[in-house]
Design a protein around this motif. Structure first.
Motif, PDB file in Angstrom:
ATOM      1  N   GLY A  16     112.905 -29.698-132.363  1.00 23.68           N
ATOM      2  CA  GLY A  16     112.282 -29.427-132.835  1.00 23.68           C
ATOM      3  C   GLY A  16     111.159 -29.142-132.371  1.00 23.68           C
ATOM      4  N   THR A  17     109.524 -28.724-131.759  1.00 21.20           N
ATOM      5  CA  THR A  17     108.918 -29.132-130.763  1.00 21.20           C
ATOM      6  C   THR A  17     107.844 -29.719-131.297  1.00 21.20           C
ATOM      7  N   SER A  18     107.821 -31.142-132.082  1.00 20.77           N
ATOM      8  CA  SER A  18     107.484 -31.916-132.247  1.00 20.77           C
ATOM      9  C   SER A  18     107.812 -32.991-132.945  1.00 20.77           C
ATOM     10  N   PHE A  19     107.741 -34.161-133.463  1.00 21.52           N
ATOM     11  CA  PHE A  19     107.899 -35.122-133.817  1.00 21.52           C
ATOM     12  C   PHE A  19     107.846 -35.924-135.273  1.00 21.52           C
ATOM     13  N   ASP A  20     106.313 -34.924-135.794  1.00 26.38           N
ATOM     14  CA  ASP A  20     106.424 -34.725-136.466  1.00 26.38           C
ATOM     15  C   ASP A  20     106.882 -34.831-137.921  1.00 26.38           C
ATOM     16  N   ASN A  21     107.997 -33.900-137.711  1.00 20.47           N
ATOM     17  CA  ASN A  21     108.828 -33.818-139.084  1.00 20.47           C
ATOM     18  C   ASN A  21     110.323 -34.616-138.451  1.00 20.47           C
ATOM     19  N   PRO A  22     111.594 -34.730-139.668  1.00 19.47           N
ATOM     20  CA  PRO A  22     112.271 -35.751-139.045  1.00 19.47           C
ATOM     21  C   PRO A  22     113.357 -33.700-138.316  1.00 19.47           C
ATOM     22  N   PRO A  23     114.459 -34.833-137.744  1.00 15.28           N
ATOM     23  CA  PRO A  23     115.091 -33.685-137.190  1.00 15.28           C
ATOM     24  C   PRO A  23     115.846 -33.032-137.764  1.00 15.28           C
ATOM     25  N   THR A  24     116.429 -31.969-137.981  1.00 14.42           N
ATOM     26  CA  THR A  24     118.404 -31.509-138.104  1.00 14.42           C
ATOM     27  C   THR A  24     119.230 -32.506-136.341  1.00 14.42           C
ATOM     28  N   GLY A  25     120.359 -32.866-137.457  1.00 17.57           N
ATOM     29  CA  GLY A  25     121.580 -32.995-136.637  1.00 17.57           C
ATOM     30  C   GLY A  25     122.875 -32.160-136.831  1.00 17.57           C
ATOM     31  N   VAL A  26     123.700 -32.184-136.154  1.00 10.28           N
ATOM     32  CA  VAL A  26     124.948 -31.713-135.931  1.00 10.28           C
ATOM     33  C   VAL A  26     126.300 -32.569-135.199  1.00 10.28           C
TER      34      VAL A  26
END
Length: 523
Positions: free
Chosen positions: A236-246
């Protein structure tokens, strides 16, 4: 019987010729040959051919650029690099695996990840990556960096610095994961914090990591050695939250995939992956896979396995590919036991082709080399770092440039004219917006011809029914004959164009030379 009557002709010639030199060839111009950005703004014009000692005038036609970096004598990337081993990091390296570096406030900082006895080390290089760094061991950052840590990328977003790391190895009893180390606004923060984001995107022994930005969103690629798959993260736009992955599964014949290199090929995104076969370092199916994403890295890839022509790849661990003034050359490091060499693969100007492979041997005391960093430029030379697991060191590779331009690199918007002291083909490279997200570059070649030498008047005799070829003995430059021909030579015959005068106008920008050829018939 009387002998046949012969009409002999003498041609009085004055010809300008070039002394013998090694042949030089032109190189393909093109956008994005040093650069991976799609929206380019760097451009300039130069003459394609000049004479030795004649100034080359450069006209900068770039748009919307805030800074400039000119290199007037680009390194020949087909020449083997020089390797220098940089040592063991003051004893802080324990099976080091991956490295990244960044630039902030006039200083360079590197970060190296340990695989076993895990931990992160910061390298302070000062104002040049050619300096000997000082080392600062940051440890496991609260126990978050696991045994089996691997790939790292360091980025700045929203005014804060982050190191994103993947790792975890079932053999060592650790869970595969992606994590972040947060430094805040100060990249040299001695007490960063870390967050374990866990297993995202079906990770299974993730190895290399590549981050990129598309619009305002951050994304990442990693390869999974144990299940032969390829994962894309969306931060997303920030590294504050965990990413999603595929997870894209096994594409293009992935077999223990180990290293990633991403680049843009004239608007088409391509990802190259080294395949180590398995984790034995003894045998396996060793190869390189190309993943074609089309016009966006957010598309699903189509995989092509390039194989291992000549058998030079031996448990390859990582790779980099350089595109410079028509040359497209890659380098991979071999990790099989008793190899420890660098393999060069030449695409011969076409990234969709199967390259030609060759070994360059061991450069810089390599011992189980597992990764190659992104390239950096210092003066006319190109450099990269290689990390060595088995001797706990890292090596600096140098691809040497040249000094024939007589001027060092320039940061001027409009550089002064360049005078080349030696004949040959030289690459002029312009990089704009250095260090910004809009960074762009373009490289163009200029052919420098040797100085002309006037040959003394010569007398040539031809007889009826024969011919003679008149020319400059070079196909370079521009030729205009008084007959209307524009090749580097013309053929004169006793039965055709003969009597009279022939003139050649030979142009070597910005100079031109005239040669007169007088033909007289003499019995």
């Amino acid at each position: 019987m009387s002998s046949p009557r012969r009409l002999c002709l003498f041609l009085l010639l004055i010809i300008l010729t070039l002394p013998a030199t090694a042949q030089v060839t032109g190189q393909t111009n093109g956008r994005n040959q040093f650069n991976q950005m799609v929206n380019a703004n760097a451009d300039f014009t130069i003459p394609d051919t000049v004479c030795q000692g004649v100034p080359v005038t450069i006209t900068n036609t770039s748009t919307s650029a805030s800074n400039y970096y000119w290199d007037f004598c680009v390194a020949d990337i087909r020449q083997p690099p020089v390797g220098v081993n940089m040592g063991n990091g003051g004893g802080n390296f324990r099976m080091p695996v991956f490295m990244d570096y960044v630039f902030e406030n006039g200083n360079y900082y590197g970060f190296i990840v340990n695989f076993h006895n895990p931990g992160l080390t910061r390298l302070d290089f000062g104002n040049s990556l050619l300096n000997t760094p000082t080392y600062h061991y940051l440890g496991t950052v609260g126990g978050v960096i696991p045994d089996g840590a691997e790939g790292i990328q360091v980025v700045k977003n929203e005014g804060k610095w982050y190191a994103i790391i993947v790792g975890g190895n079932p053999v060592l009893g650790t869970v595969s994961k992606v994590l972040k180390v947060e430094f805040g606004t100060n990249i040299a923060n001695p007490t960063p914090t870390a967050t374990d984001w866990g297993n995202i995107g079906n990770l299974h022994m993730p190895l290399d990591l590549h981050l990129f930005k598309d619009g305002s969103n951050w994304y990442g690629f990693t390869v999974n050695g144990d299940n032969n798959t390829f994962t894309r993260f969306n931060f997303g736009t920030s590294f504050d939250n965990p990413p999603t992955g595929v997870n894209f599964g096994s594409v293009g014949g992935l077999a223990y995939p180990t290293g990633i290199h991403v680049l843009n090929d004239n608007g088409q995104w391509r990802v190259f992956v080294t395949n180590g076969g398995n984790n034995s370092r003894i045998n396996g199916t060793w190869s390189i896979t190309r993943l074609d994403f089309g016009n966006s890295l957010l598309n699903n890839p189509v995989g092509v396995n390039l194989g291992n022509p000549g058998g030079f790849l031996k448990h390859p661990r990582d790779l980099t590919i350089m595109i410079s003034c028509g040359q497209i050359v890659g380098y991979a490091v071999n990790g099989a036991f008793s190899t420890n060499d660098i393999v060069m693969f030449d695409f011969n100007g076409d990234l969709t082709s199967v390259p030609t492979f060759s070994s360059l041997g061991n450069r810089g005391n390599l011992l189980f080399p597992v990764s190659i960093t992104k390239l950096f430029r210092e003066g006319n030379d190109l450099y990269a770092f290689v990390v060595n697991v088995d001797n706990n060191t890292f090596t600096r590779l140098r691809f040497e440039g040249c000094d024939a331009a007589g001027l060092p690199p320039s940061t001027l918007q409009n550089p002064p004219p360049i005078v080349y002291s030696t004949p040959g083909t030289y690459g002029i490279n312009l990089t704009t917006d250095v260090g910004l997200s809009t960074q762009d570059a373009i490289c163009k070649p200029v052919v420098v011809l040797p100085k002309l030498v006037k040959r003394p008047t010569g007398t040539f005799e031809i007889c009826t029914g024969t011919t003679i070829k008149l020319g400059t003995q070079t196909s370079l430059g521009r030729h205009t004959w008084s007959t209307g021909a524009n090749g580097d030579s013309i053929t004169v015959s006793s039965g055709g164009h003969l009597l009279g005068r022939y003139r050649l106008l030979w142009m070597c920008q910005p100079r031109q030379f005239r040669s007169g050829i007088k033909a007289n018939a003499i019995r």
